[in-house]
Design a protein around this motif. Sequence first.
Motif, PDB file in Angstrom:
ATOM      1  N   LEU A  71       1.511  -2.566   6.434  1.00  0.00           N
ATOM      2  CA  LEU A  71       0.186  -3.194   6.310  1.00  0.00           C
ATOM      3  C   LEU A  71       0.351  -4.672   5.992  1.00  0.00           C
ATOM      4  O   LEU A  71       1.023  -5.042   5.034  1.00  0.00           O
ATOM      5  N   ALA A 101       0.846  -1.192   0.000  1.00  0.00           N
ATOM      6  CA  ALA A 101       0.000   0.000   0.000  1.00  0.00           C
ATOM      7  C   ALA A 101       0.881   1.240   0.000  1.00  0.00           C
ATOM      8  O   ALA A 101       1.992   1.226   0.534  1.00  0.00           O
ATOM      9  N   VAL A 135      -5.713  -0.662  -0.623  1.00  0.00           N
ATOM     10  CA  VAL A 135      -6.450  -0.439   0.622  1.00  0.00           C
ATOM     11  C   VAL A 135      -7.956  -0.484   0.361  1.00  0.00           C
ATOM     12  O   VAL A 135      -8.716  -1.085   1.120  1.00  0.00           O
ATOM     13  N   LEU A 166      -3.878   7.561   5.305  1.00  0.00           N
ATOM     14  CA  LEU A 166      -4.751   6.625   4.608  1.00  0.00           C
ATOM     15  C   LEU A 166      -5.642   7.343   3.592  1.00  0.00           C
ATOM     16  O   LEU A 166      -6.318   8.311   3.910  1.00  0.00           O
TER      17      LEU A 166
END
Length: 268
Positions: free
Chosen positions: A13, A7, A49, A41
């Motif tokens: 992650l 990501a 994601v 994010l």
Amino acid sequence: MAEPIAATTVTNLRDLGGTPLADGAVVRPGLVLRSGQLDLLDPTADPAVAALGLRTIIDFRTDAERAAHPDRVPDGVRHLVADALADKLAQAGVAPAAAQLKEVLADPVAAERVLGRGRAEALFADTYRALVSTASAQAAYRTLLLELAAPDAGPLLFHCTAGKDRTGWGATVILSLLGADDATVEAEYLSVNVAVRAAFAPLVEGFTAQGGDPDVALSVIGVTPGYLHAAQDEVAVRYGSVEKYVREGLGVPDEAVAAVKERLTYPG
């Protein structure tokens, strides 16, 4: 070990899915994930994601960490705060090194005084014991397991700042409860070192450029078997087994444990 996910807006992650368990079973993919903080994010800019379909995020960080780097939470995702170090912070009057990595390495002289000559290892071991014994940590990991056991649970991500200490213990509890052996649990715990050290490389380089001890930096940024063993030994002394720790220490009922095992275990 868990599967790293490439990501661009989330550090460290990993999907616990695919981790081998007893009798050839594995952890079911796509349901329980771990990471570092989520202040960057952006699912719209990060297809990896967005594809996770997250339903719940559990944040183990302190108030100060969350205020400095608040999570960016996608629309429709539940965000639960479960400060695992609240009691440890209250007892000590200062946040543990695990909750202030950047601050600890900002001053090489102070870092050497506080963390040099093996002090870092001792302080982190003490923090890991607190992740087992304090009420705030027990509440945090109880929340994690109960959320995983919920009938309407979807993909869940849990995290702290670097995704290595509080998050590492959360992964250890889950995998141990599901029946992963000690070698598998430890391999997963240690596997985050590559991603964490890469994420904090500029900080470490700045620290050493100012004369800081690289061993001190690595003891703070990375994880070691000794840190994990400190928590595992605390479980053994206080409860005798992970199952009793979960039942008696965390207060997770047997039916919830059974639900977690059924939901997250994929037969071999």
